[in-house]
Design an enzyme around this catalytic site. Sequence first.
Site, short mmCIF file in Angstrom:
data_model
loop_
_atom_site.label_atom_id
_atom_site.label_comp_id
_atom_site.label_asym_id
_atom_site.label_seq_id
_atom_site.Cartn_x
_atom_site.Cartn_y
_atom_site.Cartn_z
N ALA A 157 0.85 -1.20 0.00
CA ALA A 157 0.00 0.00 0.00
C ALA A 157 0.88 1.24 0.00
O ALA A 157 1.82 1.33 0.78
CB ALA A 157 -0.91 0.01 1.23
N CYS A 158 0.56 2.18 -0.89
CA CYS A 158 1.32 3.44 -0.92
C CYS A 158 0.38 4.61 -0.73
O CYS A 158 -0.84 4.45 -0.68
CB CYS A 158 2.11 3.58 -2.22
SG CYS A 158 1.10 3.83 -3.69
N THR A 159 0.94 5.80 -0.65
CA THR A 159 0.14 6.98 -0.34
C THR A 159 -0.92 7.27 -1.40
O THR A 159 -2.03 7.66 -1.07
CB THR A 159 1.03 8.22 -0.15
OG1 THR A 159 1.87 8.35 -1.29
CG2 THR A 159 1.86 8.11 1.09
N THR A 212 2.16 0.69 -5.04
CA THR A 212 1.43 -0.46 -4.49
C THR A 212 1.59 -1.67 -5.40
O THR A 212 1.97 -2.76 -4.95
CB THR A 212 -0.07 -0.12 -4.33
OG1 THR A 212 -0.20 0.97 -3.41
CG2 THR A 212 -0.86 -1.31 -3.83
N GLY A 226 -1.87 4.91 -3.63
CA GLY A 226 -2.59 3.66 -3.87
C GLY A 226 -2.57 3.21 -5.31
O GLY A 226 -3.42 2.44 -5.74
#
Length: 103
Positions: A8-10, A16, A12
Amino acid sequence: MNIIGIAACTSGIAHTYIAKEKLTKAGIALGHTIHIETQGTIGIEDELSAEQVKNADVVIIAADIKISGKDRFKGKRIVEIPTDLAIKAPKQIINKIDNEINN
């Protein structure tokens, strides 16, 4: 080793899915079973089953944000890393975990 995880990244989006792809390819190349769930802008994809969680030797959380559902990993070995590290050095991460578990 049976590996599960979450990416998961900021935003998304990019990190990710790249983190998931890199970890999955590295895990398979190193002879492990691996399944990575993504938590992005469109929600949860490839959600980990209760059976996968139960059978996991390790949980890799490659995330730059708070993930949901972390409580399901209670009692499991959890390795938390940023998505950048999962993208840049997936084999090294998996080898390090394997060495720690088996030594």
